[in-house]
Design an enzyme around this catalytic site. Structure first.
Site, PDB file in Angstrom:
ATOM      1  N   THR A 221     -19.144  11.864  10.868  1.00  0.00           N
ATOM      2  CA  THR A 221     -19.473  11.963   9.443  1.00  0.00           C
ATOM      3  C   THR A 221     -18.510  11.023   8.763  1.00  0.00           C
ATOM      4  O   THR A 221     -17.480  10.682   9.332  1.00  0.00           O
ATOM      5  CB  THR A 221     -19.246  13.416   8.921  1.00  0.00           C
ATOM      6  N   GLY A 275     -21.032  21.785  11.401  1.00  0.00           N
ATOM      7  CA  GLY A 275     -21.482  22.118  10.055  1.00  0.00           C
ATOM      8  C   GLY A 275     -21.837  23.569   9.807  1.00  0.00           C
ATOM      9  O   GLY A 275     -21.606  24.096   8.719  1.00  0.00           O
TER      10      GLY A 275
HETATM   11  N1  ASP Z   1     -20.524  18.246   9.573  1.00  0.00           N
HETATM   12  C1  ASP Z   1     -21.557  17.429  10.096  1.00  0.00           C
HETATM   13  C2  ASP Z   1     -22.763  18.270  10.366  1.00  0.00           C
HETATM   14  O1  ASP Z   1     -22.623  19.363  10.880  1.00  0.00           O
HETATM   15  C3  ASP Z   1     -21.182  16.702  11.325  1.00  0.00           C
HETATM   16  C4  ASP Z   1     -19.795  16.187  11.329  1.00  0.00           C
HETATM   17  O2  ASP Z   1     -19.088  16.208  10.370  1.00  0.00           O
HETATM   18  O3  ASP Z   1     -19.369  15.723  12.362  1.00  0.00           O
HETATM   19  O4  ASP Z   1     -23.839  17.831  10.109  1.00  0.00           O
END
Ligand code: ASP
Length: 354
Positions: A221, A275
């Site tokens: 992300t 997430g």
């Molecule tokens: N938080 C993001 C999600 O779950 C993925 C990440 O931050 O690595 O979509």
């Protein structure tokens, strides 16, 4: 006559003092403790495991983080807004194939790239978010357009794309987001799934363990938080989500209060990690609440949420945060988190616990 002159003078003084107060609010001067600006970025908690990181790759990641910092810092140094710094910095990270956002996003179970993003303005607490778009080149731009040009906070899927087209945001062929590396990770996960189940795509819930596959294969992300010269805060987050996600799953990144939060009275926060946990525990808002309601310092609040609460619950990941005094915190409970920060006279990028 004297009476009239006196009341005119009093009124003038009143107007001047009100004006000064407004200016103070709108243009808070840096206090002794507050730097002129502060900026932090992340490129995801799904950093490559140290063992898998070649020296060349590490140089590449560090250079990209440094270039991203330059973009945000130039804006803030020249008096630009925290919102602009957040948006432009994230656009750069989205356009880099190194990170799981925009170009370089991970693939869904069906071999697509579905993108989520959000942005929040700490001054007004306005926010914009989008989930599950497949053709918008820079999802963070769309999130900002939702915030500023629609009566809504959160748009998804086809409607969000229609809104992007109506606002003349750049649309691309979905192939723009393709990178071989991410495609190979999906193929590997699908093969493993098939081996386990004998049938592709029918993993039982109990077989979905957060530690499998490894974080570097699944997560990623990008995010940015900023404090500008006027004392305003902003936060933004953009992601491709998690590899092999299904059923139009949307993660925490576009959920205001989970992946992103900003309020001028305390802090701005952008998260990265598994997430589902960040949504359940309203992580970004939790950091803000610990500061606002309990009076915790930023570092204490962020550390408590990431290294105690999330660890106890089994939620892997991290966050970046900046408070109204320009303090920065970047805790993570994963092996690494691509990250960087900049303030006048201080700057750094890092990947692992260093
Ligand atoms: N938080 C993001 C999600 O779950 C993925 C990440 O931050 O690595 O979509």
């Amino acid at each position: 006559m004297k009476k009239i002159a006196f009341s005119v003078a009093i009124t003038a003084l009143f107007i001047i003092s009100c004006k000064n107060k407004m200016q103070d609010v709108e243009n808070q001067q840096p206090t002794a403790n507050r730097p002129e600006y502060a900026l932090a970025i992340h490129g995801g908690a799904g950093a490559l495991r140290r063992a898998a990181m070649s020296p060349e790759k590490e140089v590449e990641y560090r250079a990209a983080l440094d270039s991203a910092l330059n973009i945000g810092e130039n804006i803030l140094r020249n008096g630009g807004s925290a919102l602009d710094a957040v948006e432009q910095t994230i656009v750069f990270l989205e356009n880099s194939p190194l990170f799981n956002a925009g170009r370089g996003a991970v693939f869904t179970h069906d071999g697509k790239n579905e993108l989520d993003a959000s942005i929040m303005d700490g001054a007004t607490q306005n926010a914009g978010a989008i989930g599950g778009v497949t053709t918008v080149k820079n999802p963070i731009r769309l999130a900002r357009a939702v915030m500023e040009q629609s009566p809504h906070v959160f748009l998804s899927g086809r409607g969000a794309e229609q809104f992007a087209a109506e606002r003349s945001l750049e649309l691309v062929d979905p192939a723009w987001f393709y990178t071989e590396e991410r495609w190979e990770v999906l193929q590997k996960l699908l093969r493993e799934e098939k081996e386990k189940t004998g049938k592709q795509g029918h993993l039982k819930l109990s077989q979905h363990r957060p530690s499998e596959p490894t974080a570097d294969e699944k997560f990623g992300t990008v995010g940015c938080v900023a404090l500008d010269k006027n004392g305003h805060l902003a936060a933004g987050t953009s992601t491709g989500g998690m590899t092999n996600k299904r059923w139009n799953r949307i993660g925490d990144a576009p959920v205001i209060g989970a992946g992103t939060y900003a309020s001028d009275d305390a802090c701005a926060v952008s998260c990265t990690g598994h997430g589902e946990f960040f949504i359940r525990y309203a992580v970004a808002h939790d950091v803000w609440a610990l500061m606002a309601y309990k009076g915790l310092a930023l570092a204490e609040a962020a550390d408590f949420v990431v290294n105690k609460k999330l660890v106890e619950k089994g939620g892997e990941g991290g966050l970046i945060a900046v408070d109204k005094d320009g303090n920065i915190a970047m805790p993570f409970n994963s092996e690494g988190m691509y990250r960087g920060f900049a303030k006048p006279g201080a700057r750094g990028v890092a990947i692992y616990k260093e």
